[in-house]
Design an enzyme around this catalytic site. Sequence first.
Site, PDB file in Angstrom:
ATOM      1  N   LYS A  33    -176.832  -9.575  30.438  1.00  0.00           N
ATOM      2  CA  LYS A  33    -176.581  -8.525  31.435  1.00  0.00           C
ATOM      3  C   LYS A  33    -177.909  -7.852  31.808  1.00  0.00           C
ATOM      4  O   LYS A  33    -178.931  -8.053  31.147  1.00  0.00           O
ATOM      5  CB  LYS A  33    -175.602  -7.493  30.881  1.00  0.00           C
ATOM      6  CG  LYS A  33    -176.100  -6.724  29.660  1.00  0.00           C
ATOM      7  CD  LYS A  33    -175.061  -5.737  29.180  1.00  0.00           C
ATOM      8  CE  LYS A  33    -175.577  -4.962  27.957  1.00  0.00           C
ATOM      9  NZ  LYS A  33    -174.626  -3.935  27.513  1.00  0.00           N
ATOM     10  N   ARG A 129    -165.838   5.145  23.710  1.00  0.00           N
ATOM     11  CA  ARG A 129    -166.323   4.921  25.059  1.00  0.00           C
ATOM     12  C   ARG A 129    -165.270   4.097  25.788  1.00  0.00           C
ATOM     13  O   ARG A 129    -164.531   4.619  26.598  1.00  0.00           O
ATOM     14  CB  ARG A 129    -167.691   4.220  25.017  1.00  0.00           C
ATOM     15  CG  ARG A 129    -168.413   4.137  26.347  1.00  0.00           C
ATOM     16  CD  ARG A 129    -169.777   3.465  26.199  1.00  0.00           C
ATOM     17  NE  ARG A 129    -169.674   2.090  25.696  1.00  0.00           N
ATOM     18  CZ  ARG A 129    -170.728   1.292  25.507  1.00  0.00           C
ATOM     19  NH1 ARG A 129    -171.957   1.736  25.750  1.00  0.00           N
ATOM     20  NH2 ARG A 129    -170.566   0.062  25.066  1.00  0.00           N
ATOM     21  N   TYR A 253    -204.035  12.360  37.315  1.00  0.00           N
ATOM     22  CA  TYR A 253    -203.257  13.527  37.710  1.00  0.00           C
ATOM     23  C   TYR A 253    -203.166  14.534  36.573  1.00  0.00           C
ATOM     24  O   TYR A 253    -202.972  14.173  35.405  1.00  0.00           O
ATOM     25  CB  TYR A 253    -201.840  13.102  38.097  1.00  0.00           C
ATOM     26  CG  TYR A 253    -201.745  12.357  39.410  1.00  0.00           C
ATOM     27  CD1 TYR A 253    -202.116  12.956  40.603  1.00  0.00           C
ATOM     28  CD2 TYR A 253    -201.261  11.050  39.439  1.00  0.00           C
ATOM     29  CE1 TYR A 253    -202.010  12.282  41.809  1.00  0.00           C
ATOM     30  CE2 TYR A 253    -201.151  10.361  40.634  1.00  0.00           C
ATOM     31  CZ  TYR A 253    -201.530  10.982  41.816  1.00  0.00           C
ATOM     32  OH  TYR A 253    -201.421  10.297  43.014  1.00  0.00           O
ATOM     33  N   MET A 301    -198.204   5.995  39.614  1.00  0.00           N
ATOM     34  CA  MET A 301    -197.233   5.030  40.120  1.00  0.00           C
ATOM     35  C   MET A 301    -197.741   3.595  40.034  1.00  0.00           C
ATOM     36  O   MET A 301    -196.997   2.681  39.666  1.00  0.00           O
ATOM     37  CB  MET A 301    -196.866   5.358  41.567  1.00  0.00           C
ATOM     38  CG  MET A 301    -195.797   4.447  42.155  1.00  0.00           C
ATOM     39  SD  MET A 301    -195.353   4.877  43.855  1.00  0.00           S
ATOM     40  CE  MET A 301    -194.475   6.426  43.584  1.00  0.00           C
TER      41      MET A 301
END
Length: 373
Positions: A33, A129, A253, A301
Amino acid sequence: MRPARALIDLGALQDNYLLAKRLGGGKAVAVVKADAYGHGAVRCARALTGIADAFGVACLEEAIELREAGIETPILLLEGFLEAAELPLIDRHRLWTAVASPWQLQALARYSPQQPLHVWLKLDSGMHRLGLSPAQFAEALAALQRDPKIASVVAMSHLARADELDSDFSEVQRRVFEQATADFAGLTSFNNSPALLGWPGIRSDWVRPGLMLYGASPFAPDAGPAHPLRPVMQLESALIAVRDLPAGESVGYGARFTAPVPMRIGVAAMGYADGYPQRAPNGTPVLVDGQSTRVIGRVSMDMLTVDITDLPGADVGSRLTFWGASPTAARIAETCSTSPYALLCGLKRVRREYLDAPVGSAARVASTASASG
């Protein structure tokens, strides 16, 4: 071409699956998956064709992708069908389906398949769940076994805390599951990757290895029993610039890293848009041309910066390894306060390059023959 890439070792994938089979002692659903945890579902399924007993996916779309790629091995929908309208497609594509809710049982009872269906009935043994309560489970199990529209039933449940080796909750769940299936003569499925690797006393007929297929441990680094897992993915890129950083100057940054002394830094083509953790702290390990160093400054990024002060041979074009055999995905995950599941499944934009499995063992010969074409 951007140098970021993920090398996928299909031979390692095969070895890890065969290890799961040995540990489980029975049959194994290879869980592919989420695009095989970021490794490419179709290529991974083809590599395991002829070896894997079945494949496990989350949803119908993932199953149809495999069928359309020519995969004929049984495919199990681990979440089952999400609406009754999916049942004709499950029937057409010969899929196995989990059933975990009363509404799914009702939908099955109303549906007339072209061929008898294979059902994996899920017990809620404590995860809360998906799954039926023990009382609902017993009634549903008996009804499905009487139903001529059902070809076979596997009793299944899922462990919530098997990656916590100091918790007794897995044993609690095991007792609930064994009690609920005590009078059931059919097959069972309970073990996931952490159960296979860390809880040898928990057994079932079908096991469902996921993370371990891809060579990553579900346990914290240096925790859990040692098993010969082989990392399937090696995430790489290259330096695209080299800078001299004077003492007292910052990089990136937010000026999160300031050079305490004159430093030499490398800029790598890798960022959080590729799936590398944005919150990787200063000091996160990385290899440059096979030599250990560290990430410094905030991950952006498309780029990140690394310390190459003590690596005089490093220059533009030098190769970086972010995870693989070393450092492992589990080590990076721990450093970045995340999990190897999130790291691998979060990979994007990076091109995948596949290393085909070498032909050697009988299992690999069978796989190569089945996957050819």
